[in-house]
Design an enzyme around this catalytic site. Structure first.
Site, short mmCIF file in Angstrom:
data_model
loop_
_atom_site.label_atom_id
_atom_site.label_comp_id
_atom_site.label_asym_id
_atom_site.label_seq_id
_atom_site.Cartn_x
_atom_site.Cartn_y
_atom_site.Cartn_z
N SER A 24 26.68 35.51 41.49
CA SER A 24 27.86 35.66 41.08
C SER A 24 28.93 34.81 41.35
CB SER A 24 28.15 36.35 42.77
OG SER A 24 28.34 35.85 43.47
N ASP A 306 36.91 36.07 48.82
CA ASP A 306 36.69 37.00 49.36
C ASP A 306 35.31 36.42 50.76
OD1 ASP A 306 34.53 36.66 48.24
OD2 ASP A 306 34.06 38.56 47.38
N HIS A 309 32.98 34.37 47.72
CA HIS A 309 33.38 34.02 47.28
C HIS A 309 35.02 33.08 47.31
CE1 HIS A 309 31.13 37.02 46.07
NE2 HIS A 309 30.32 36.75 45.05
#
Length: 341
Positions: A24, A306, A309
């Protein structure tokens, strides 16, 4: 029309294309096309991206894959699963492709069924190579890939999934990751010769793991596994270079780079190094960044977007360090030097 091995808009770059494999931290929208909960195609993700809309990036804006590409004078490559929907666009394969998928790990068991595992990403890379050979011939396809840079961002999700109770000891666990990674070296057989490998950061310091501590401290076991992994991955690359000769690499120690930011946040424009910008609860890390979450008004002063990340600001700093920095953060060469080899 015959496909060109030189991408449009490559400017003065000596690198014809970048190909991205990972998780991600580099996903630019592959998971949008999967039946999975691991998606970021909703608010407030993308709030600072062009157009202000979510793209599938786990960020308020751009991620590391975007910045690295841009700094090399290239467009950020599109997600593979979106390119193959436009079946006639084989030129895109020569311009670079992003295979990264949120949730992916080195181990196939990491978030199995929820993402494109690293081995699946390499399968898709093989398919891409076969199409390139079909369009331009083996010699041109090989020459193109040999000059291109392969960015690999993987390992964090495996570490997040580590279970100390009843599982392998940290060193054994890392050994299993490295032996699996070694088995993925068929990327070299496809034609890759230049690798930009991003080591894992201090994953124990992300808001999600800090929140597990009463004092908000980093989770030491996760960070120690990350250190072991970085050391082992760096050694593996060094061994491969010795064995293969014509392979070159840049290894980026994300932990060293992030610790520098944690220790001197104001030097980088940050005032918040622990809490997430977007989320709910303690450190904004009890609930993910979803449409009902709160988000900070100034994203440039937060290290984390978040609970897992980095913000666009952090990703940009790390990418600059990888592309133009020096040891001990990036070695034996940085990515710009790698491209010129």
């Amino acid at each position: 029309m015959e496909a060109s091995s030189k991408p449009a808009g490559s400017g003065s770059s000596t690198v014809p294309a970048v190909y991205v494999l990972g998780d991600s931290l580099a996903d630019v929208g592959n998971n949008n096309h999967l039946l999975t909960i691991m998606k970021a195609d909703f608010a407030h993700n993308g709030i600072d991206f062009a157009g202000g809309k979510a793209t599938g990036r786990f960020s308020n804006g751009k991620n590391s894959a975007d910045f690295i590409s841009e700094q090399l004078g290239l467009s950020s490559p599109p997600p593979y699963l979106s390119v193959i929907k436009n079946a006639g666009d084989t030129q895109a394969f020569f311009n670079g492709i992003n295979f990264a998928s949120a949730g992916a790990g080195i181990l196939d068991t990491t978030h199995a069924g929820e993402c494109l595992s690293l081995s699946k990403q390499i399968d898709y890379l093989s398919t891409t190579y076969a199409t390139m050979v079909e369009k331009a011939g083996n010699e041109r396809a090989q020459a193109h890939l040999a000059k291109s840079i392969f960015i690999i961002v993987i390992g964090s999700n495996d570490i997040f999934g580590y279970k100390s109770n009843g599982g392998a000891a940290p060193k054994q666990f890392v050994s299993s990751l490295i032996s699996t990674l070694q088995g993925r070296s068929r990327i070299y057989n496809i034609g890759a010769r230049k690798f930009a490998f991003l080591g894992t950061g201090p994953v124990g310091c992300c808001p999600s793991l800090r929140r597990q501590s009463d004092t908000g401290e980093c989770k030491a076991i996760a960070n120690s596994i990350s250190d072991l992994y970085n050391e082992a991955a760096s050694s593996l690359l060094r061994e491969m270079k010795t064995e293969l000769g014509d392979m070159n690499y840049s290894f980026f120690n994300s932990t060293f780079a992030m610790q520098e930011i944690f220790n001197h946040p104001s030097d980088y424009g940050f005032t918040e190094v622990e809490a997430a910008c977007c989320g709910l609860g303690d450190l904004n890390a009890k609930v993910a960044c979803i449409p009902i979450s709160l988000y900070c008004s100034n994203r440039t002063n937060h290290v984390f977007w978040d609970f897992y990340h980095p913000t666009e600001a952090t990703a940009g700093i790390l990418a600059s360090d990888l592309v133009d920095g020096s040891g001990p953060h990036v070695y034996p060469v940085n990515v710009r030097q790698l491209g010129a080899l």
